[in-house]
Design a protein around this motif. Structure first.
Motif, PDB file in Angstrom:
ATOM      1  N   THR A   4       4.800 -20.758 -69.365  1.00 52.76           N
ATOM      2  CA  THR A   4       6.213 -20.387 -69.293  1.00 52.76           C
ATOM      3  C   THR A   4       6.355 -18.987 -68.730  1.00 52.76           C
ATOM      4  OG1 THR A   4       6.680 -21.768 -71.215  1.00 52.76           O
ATOM      5  CG2 THR A   4       8.328 -20.121 -70.637  1.00 52.76           C
ATOM      6  N   ALA A   5       5.514 -18.059 -69.205  1.00 55.62           N
ATOM      7  CA  ALA A   5       5.580 -16.679 -68.708  1.00 55.62           C
ATOM      8  C   ALA A   5       5.255 -16.630 -67.220  1.00 55.62           C
ATOM      9  CB  ALA A   5       4.617 -15.793 -69.492  1.00 55.62           C
ATOM     10  N   VAL A   6       4.253 -17.357 -66.805  1.00 55.62           N
ATOM     11  CA  VAL A   6       3.883 -17.382 -65.390  1.00 55.62           C
ATOM     12  C   VAL A   6       5.028 -17.932 -64.552  1.00 55.62           C
ATOM     13  CG1 VAL A   6       2.335 -18.417 -63.684  1.00 55.62           C
ATOM     14  CG2 VAL A   6       1.406 -17.492 -65.812  1.00 55.62           C
ATOM     15  N   ALA A   7       5.676 -18.971 -65.048  1.00 54.11           N
ATOM     16  CA  ALA A   7       6.789 -19.567 -64.305  1.00 54.11           C
ATOM     17  C   ALA A   7       7.931 -18.569 -64.140  1.00 54.11           C
ATOM     18  CB  ALA A   7       7.278 -20.827 -65.016  1.00 54.11           C
ATOM     19  N   VAL A   8       8.206 -17.793 -65.188  1.00 54.04           N
ATOM     20  CA  VAL A   8       9.283 -16.802 -65.111  1.00 54.04           C
ATOM     21  C   VAL A   8       8.885 -15.663 -64.180  1.00 54.04           C
ATOM     22  CG1 VAL A   8      10.572 -15.077 -66.424  1.00 54.04           C
ATOM     23  CG2 VAL A   8      10.228 -17.367 -67.370  1.00 54.04           C
ATOM     24  N   LEU A   9       7.651 -15.166 -64.320  1.00 57.49           N
ATOM     25  CA  LEU A   9       7.211 -14.051 -63.486  1.00 57.49           C
ATOM     26  C   LEU A   9       7.083 -14.448 -62.021  1.00 57.49           C
ATOM     27  CD1 LEU A   9       4.571 -12.419 -65.826  1.00 57.49           C
ATOM     28  CD2 LEU A   9       6.838 -11.541 -65.244  1.00 57.49           C
ATOM     29  N   ALA A  10       6.795 -15.694 -61.760  1.00 57.22           N
ATOM     30  CA  ALA A  10       6.663 -16.151 -60.382  1.00 57.22           C
ATOM     31  C   ALA A  10       7.997 -16.061 -59.640  1.00 57.22           C
ATOM     32  CB  ALA A  10       6.131 -17.581 -60.351  1.00 57.22           C
ATOM     33  N   LEU A  11       9.095 -16.042 -60.376  1.00 64.11           N
ATOM     34  CA  LEU A  11      10.415 -15.963 -59.760  1.00 64.11           C
ATOM     35  C   LEU A  11      10.795 -14.537 -59.368  1.00 64.11           C
ATOM     36  CD1 LEU A  11      12.331 -18.365 -62.172  1.00 64.11           C
ATOM     37  CD2 LEU A  11      11.413 -18.882 -59.910  1.00 64.11           C
ATOM     38  N   VAL A  12      10.060 -13.548 -59.899  1.00 64.30           N
ATOM     39  CA  VAL A  12      10.377 -12.153 -59.631  1.00 64.30           C
ATOM     40  C   VAL A  12       9.830 -11.763 -58.266  1.00 64.30           C
ATOM     41  CG1 VAL A  12      10.050  -9.780 -60.408  1.00 64.30           C
ATOM     42  CG2 VAL A  12      10.322 -11.608 -62.090  1.00 64.30           C
ATOM     43  N   ARG A  13      10.690 -11.229 -57.436  1.00 65.63           N
ATOM     44  CA  ARG A  13      10.282 -10.797 -56.105  1.00 65.63           C
ATOM     45  C   ARG A  13       9.931  -9.314 -56.166  1.00 65.63           C
ATOM     46  NH1 ARG A  13       9.744 -15.338 -53.423  1.00 65.63           N
ATOM     47  NH2 ARG A  13      11.579 -16.644 -53.375  1.00 65.63           N
ATOM     48  N   PHE A  14       8.771  -8.961 -55.696  1.00 67.19           N
ATOM     49  CA  PHE A  14       8.354  -7.570 -55.644  1.00 67.19           C
ATOM     50  C   PHE A  14       8.540  -7.057 -54.226  1.00 67.19           C
ATOM     51  CE2 PHE A  14       5.949  -9.344 -59.178  1.00 67.19           C
ATOM     52  CZ  PHE A  14       6.228  -8.406 -60.167  1.00 67.19           C
ATOM     53  N   PRO A  15       9.027  -5.825 -54.089  1.00 64.49           N
ATOM     54  CA  PRO A  15       9.192  -5.288 -52.738  1.00 64.49           C
ATOM     55  C   PRO A  15       7.837  -5.081 -52.075  1.00 64.49           C
ATOM     56  CG  PRO A  15       9.618  -3.602 -54.380  1.00 64.49           C
ATOM     57  CD  PRO A  15       9.428  -4.896 -55.113  1.00 64.49           C
ATOM     58  N   ALA A  16       7.817  -5.190 -50.782  1.00 60.61           N
ATOM     59  CA  ALA A  16       6.590  -4.957 -50.024  1.00 60.61           C
ATOM     60  C   ALA A  16       6.148  -3.514 -50.194  1.00 60.61           C
ATOM     61  CB  ALA A  16       6.836  -5.263 -48.550  1.00 60.61           C
ATOM     62  N   SER A  17       4.848  -3.272 -50.033  1.00 63.54           N
ATOM     63  CA  SER A  17       4.335  -1.911 -50.171  1.00 63.54           C
ATOM     64  C   SER A  17       4.985  -0.979 -49.155  1.00 63.54           C
ATOM     65  CB  SER A  17       2.820  -1.896 -50.035  1.00 63.54           C
ATOM     66  OG  SER A  17       2.444  -2.363 -48.756  1.00 63.54           O
ATOM     67  N   THR A  18       5.383  -1.509 -48.020  1.00 63.67           N
ATOM     68  CA  THR A  18       6.049  -0.667 -47.027  1.00 63.67           C
ATOM     69  C   THR A  18       7.408  -0.195 -47.532  1.00 63.67           C
ATOM     70  OG1 THR A  18       6.883  -2.645 -45.938  1.00 63.67           O
ATOM     71  CG2 THR A  18       4.885  -1.673 -45.027  1.00 63.67           C
ATOM     72  N   THR A  19       8.049  -0.996 -48.367  1.00 64.80           N
ATOM     73  CA  THR A  19       9.323  -0.590 -48.958  1.00 64.80           C
ATOM     74  C   THR A  19       9.092   0.580 -49.903  1.00 64.80           C
ATOM     75  OG1 THR A  19      10.187  -2.828 -48.800  1.00 64.80           O
ATOM     76  CG2 THR A  19      11.292  -1.353 -50.340  1.00 64.80           C
ATOM     77  N   ALA A  20       8.050   0.492 -50.723  1.00 66.94           N
ATOM     78  CA  ALA A  20       7.724   1.579 -51.653  1.00 66.94           C
ATOM     79  C   ALA A  20       7.381   2.845 -50.885  1.00 66.94           C
ATOM     80  CB  ALA A  20       6.569   1.163 -52.558  1.00 66.94           C
ATOM     81  N   ALA A  21       6.638   2.712 -49.812  1.00 68.87           N
ATOM     82  CA  ALA A  21       6.281   3.877 -49.001  1.00 68.87           C
ATOM     83  C   ALA A  21       7.532   4.487 -48.379  1.00 68.87           C
ATOM     84  CB  ALA A  21       5.274   3.483 -47.927  1.00 68.87           C
ATOM     85  N   GLY A  22       8.430   3.661 -47.934  1.00 67.71           N
ATOM     86  CA  GLY A  22       9.684   4.152 -47.362  1.00 67.71           C
ATOM     87  C   GLY A  22      10.514   4.910 -48.386  1.00 67.71           C
ATOM     88  N   GLN A  23      10.557   4.404 -49.602  1.00 65.01           N
ATOM     89  CA  GLN A  23      11.279   5.092 -50.670  1.00 65.01           C
ATOM     90  C   GLN A  23      10.623   6.433 -50.988  1.00 65.01           C
ATOM     91  OE1 GLN A  23      14.189   4.217 -52.182  1.00 65.01           O
ATOM     92  NE2 GLN A  23      14.284   2.593 -50.670  1.00 65.01           N
ATOM     93  N   ALA A  24       9.290   6.452 -51.021  1.00 66.05           N
ATOM     94  CA  ALA A  24       8.563   7.683 -51.339  1.00 66.05           C
ATOM     95  C   ALA A  24       8.838   8.767 -50.307  1.00 66.05           C
ATOM     96  CB  ALA A  24       7.070   7.400 -51.436  1.00 66.05           C
ATOM     97  N   ARG A  25       9.020   8.386 -49.065  1.00 68.20           N
ATOM     98  CA  ARG A  25       9.283   9.369 -48.001  1.00 68.20           C
ATOM     99  C   ARG A  25      10.638  10.046 -48.163  1.00 68.20           C
ATOM    100  NH1 ARG A  25       6.379   5.644 -44.776  1.00 68.20           N
ATOM    101  NH2 ARG A  25       8.256   4.516 -44.199  1.00 68.20           N
ATOM    102  N   ARG A  26      11.496   9.501 -48.987  1.00 68.90           N
ATOM    103  CA  ARG A  26      12.819  10.086 -49.173  1.00 68.90           C
ATOM    104  C   ARG A  26      12.776  11.358 -50.014  1.00 68.90           C
ATOM    105  NH1 ARG A  26      16.853   5.506 -50.983  1.00 68.90           N
ATOM    106  NH2 ARG A  26      18.353   7.046 -50.304  1.00 68.90           N
ATOM    107  N   PHE A  27      11.655  11.605 -50.691  1.00 63.77           N
ATOM    108  CA  PHE A  27      11.523  12.780 -51.551  1.00 63.77           C
ATOM    109  C   PHE A  27      10.653  13.826 -50.877  1.00 63.77           C
ATOM    110  CE2 PHE A  27      12.087   9.123 -54.382  1.00 63.77           C
ATOM    111  CZ  PHE A  27      13.239   9.512 -55.039  1.00 63.77           C
TER     112      PHE A  27
END
Length: 61
Positions: A4-27
């Motif tokens: 059940t936990a796997v099924a719920v977590l599988a629905l969560v979309r994680f941003p691409a690492s490039t998105t995280a890098a883009g956010q980090a560049r804002r600081f």
């Protein structure tokens, strides 16, 4: 239950690492240092509430 936990977590979309890098560049460097200092303060406060035998291995000391 694990399935059940796997099924719920599988629905969560994680941003691409490039998105995280883009956010980090804002600081800038000063803001990044402030963020790191804030995270360190929170970690110290949390670990101060954990019994020493349970906190073993949670720090580099």
């Amino acid at each position: 239950m694990a399935d059940t936990a796997v099924a719920v977590l599988a629905l969560v979309r994680f941003p691409a690492s490039t998105t995280a890098a883009g956010q980090a560049r804002r600081f800038d460097t000063g803001q990044q240092r402030g963020i790191e200092a804030g995270i360190a303060a929170v970690n110290r406060r949390v670990l101060s509430r954990v019994p020493p035998d349970a906190a073993h291995g949670c720090t580099r000391e």
